[in-house]
Write a protein that holds these residues in place. Structure first.
Motif, PDB file in Angstrom:
ATOM      1  N   VAL A  58       0.821  -1.213   0.000  1.00  0.00           N
ATOM      2  CA  VAL A  58       0.000   0.000   0.000  1.00  0.00           C
ATOM      3  C   VAL A  58       0.859   1.268   0.000  1.00  0.00           C
ATOM      4  CG1 VAL A  58      -0.289   0.164   2.518  1.00  0.00           C
ATOM      5  CG2 VAL A  58      -2.102   0.975   0.998  1.00  0.00           C
ATOM      6  N   LEU A  59       2.110   1.168   0.448  1.00  0.00           N
ATOM      7  CA  LEU A  59       2.990   2.341   0.499  1.00  0.00           C
ATOM      8  C   LEU A  59       3.886   2.494  -0.729  1.00  0.00           C
ATOM      9  CD1 LEU A  59       4.107   2.370   4.250  1.00  0.00           C
ATOM     10  CD2 LEU A  59       2.286   3.688   3.138  1.00  0.00           C
ATOM     11  N   VAL A  60       3.905   1.509  -1.615  1.00  0.00           N
ATOM     12  CA  VAL A  60       4.753   1.598  -2.803  1.00  0.00           C
ATOM     13  C   VAL A  60       4.469   2.881  -3.599  1.00  0.00           C
ATOM     14  CG1 VAL A  60       5.285   0.527  -5.029  1.00  0.00           C
ATOM     15  CG2 VAL A  60       5.292  -0.848  -2.947  1.00  0.00           C
ATOM     16  N   PRO A  61       3.190   3.245  -3.829  1.00  0.00           N
ATOM     17  CA  PRO A  61       2.959   4.503  -4.564  1.00  0.00           C
ATOM     18  C   PRO A  61       3.564   5.727  -3.874  1.00  0.00           C
ATOM     19  CG  PRO A  61       0.961   3.192  -4.522  1.00  0.00           C
ATOM     20  CD  PRO A  61       1.940   2.523  -3.581  1.00  0.00           C
ATOM     21  N   ARG A  62       3.570   5.754  -2.548  1.00  0.00           N
ATOM     22  CA  ARG A  62       4.148   6.888  -1.823  1.00  0.00           C
ATOM     23  C   ARG A  62       5.658   6.976  -2.069  1.00  0.00           C
ATOM     24  NH1 ARG A  62       2.476   7.407   4.230  1.00  0.00           N
ATOM     25  NH2 ARG A  62       0.498   7.604   3.165  1.00  0.00           N
ATOM     26  N   PHE A  63       6.342   5.818  -2.067  1.00  0.00           N
ATOM     27  CA  PHE A  63       7.778   5.807  -2.345  1.00  0.00           C
ATOM     28  C   PHE A  63       8.035   6.270  -3.778  1.00  0.00           C
ATOM     29  CE2 PHE A  63       8.082   3.657   1.558  1.00  0.00           C
ATOM     30  CZ  PHE A  63       9.406   3.568   1.928  1.00  0.00           C
ATOM     31  N   TYR A  64       7.208   5.798  -4.696  1.00  0.00           N
ATOM     32  CA  TYR A  64       7.377   6.185  -6.091  1.00  0.00           C
ATOM     33  C   TYR A  64       7.141   7.685  -6.263  1.00  0.00           C
ATOM     34  CZ  TYR A  64       6.734   6.572 -11.093  1.00  0.00           C
ATOM     35  OH  TYR A  64       6.837   6.963 -12.406  1.00  0.00           O
ATOM     36  N   ASP A  65       6.115   8.228  -5.620  1.00  0.00           N
ATOM     37  CA  ASP A  65       5.864   9.669  -5.693  1.00  0.00           C
ATOM     38  C   ASP A  65       7.047  10.455  -5.143  1.00  0.00           C
ATOM     39  OD1 ASP A  65       3.398   9.198  -6.830  1.00  0.00           O
ATOM     40  OD2 ASP A  65       2.269   9.503  -4.979  1.00  0.00           O
ATOM     41  N   ALA A  66       7.656   9.953  -4.054  1.00  0.00           N
ATOM     42  CA  ALA A  66       8.837  10.621  -3.493  1.00  0.00           C
ATOM     43  C   ALA A  66       9.984  10.590  -4.501  1.00  0.00           C
ATOM     44  CB  ALA A  66       9.252   9.959  -2.184  1.00  0.00           C
ATOM     45  N   TYR A  67      10.130   9.469  -5.201  1.00  0.00           N
ATOM     46  CA  TYR A  67      11.180   9.368  -6.219  1.00  0.00           C
ATOM     47  C   TYR A  67      10.925  10.341  -7.367  1.00  0.00           C
ATOM     48  CZ  TYR A  67      13.555   7.808 -10.384  1.00  0.00           C
ATOM     49  OH  TYR A  67      14.276   7.788 -11.547  1.00  0.00           O
TER      50      TYR A  67
END
Length: 199
Positions: free
Chosen positions: A146-155
């Motif tokens: 569920v947090l993968v999109p948040r990491f990707y957005d940070a990238y």
């Protein structure tokens, strides 16, 4: 890809980079769990790193092309998550949808076999199946799906900090390893239930 340096993941934890992976990843919502098996042949499209929203149509097109000749799609919760997401994104970008293909979602087999038939697992989440049933460990800095999109957005906000991709790549690699092992185990179980081959 430039050499990676240590970085911070969302939430502030410092992560030291691991050696560069082979290939790339489709971060954010990804289709890394979408693997296809046809007989003894294993098909998987070349992983693609989508570094900006403008690259999404090309990545989807490449994924659709890689899946064009596939006769069986094997996923874990792909029926409810990955496939509907891909269909929605194809519709959004005006791309032809994923053509109908036989789909084996291992979530349902795992749930039936090790929760309903023989209660061995507290839940059917892939990390639980991986740890409790397959004896595999998740990566040290695992990111909940569920947090993968948040990491990707940070990238995407700081693409020079490629270290933000390390937890996503490790997460996806771990999921694919578990998917292959689980498919083998479910096949072994099915063959054992069927009994010895008749000559």
């Amino acid at each position: 890809m430039r050499p990676r340096s240590a970085g911070r993941v969302p939430g502030g934890e410092r992560v030291e980079p691991e050696p560069a992976p082979v290939g790339g990843v489709q971060p954010g919502r990804d289709a890394s769990g979408l693997e296809a098996h046809v007989g003894e042949r294993h098909h998987a499209g070349a992983p693609a790193l989508v570094t900006a929203a403008r690259d999404e149509p090309a990545a989807l097109g490449a994924a659709l092309g890689a899946l064009a000749g596939v006769r069986l799609l094997v996923t874990y919760n792909g029926r409810a998550a990955d496939v509907p997401w891909i269909l929605a994104r194809c519709f959004y970008h005006g791309l032809s949808p994923l053509r109908p293909v036989a789909h084996l979602d291992l979530l349902h087999g795992a749930r039936r076999r090790w929760i309903s038939d023989e209660p061995r697992l507290p839940d059917a989440r892939l990390p639980t199946v991986q740890r409790e049933l397959l004896g595999l460990e998740r990566p040290e800095h695992d990111v909940p799906s569920v947090l993968v999109p948040r990491f990707y957005d940070a990238y995407t906000a700081a693409p020079e900090d490629e270290c933000l991709l390390v937890p996503i790549i490790d997460h996806n690699r771990s999921d694919i390893e578990a998917l292959a092992c689980l498919l083998g185990l479910l096949c072994e179980e099915a063959l054992a239930l069927d009994g010895p081959a008749q000559g």
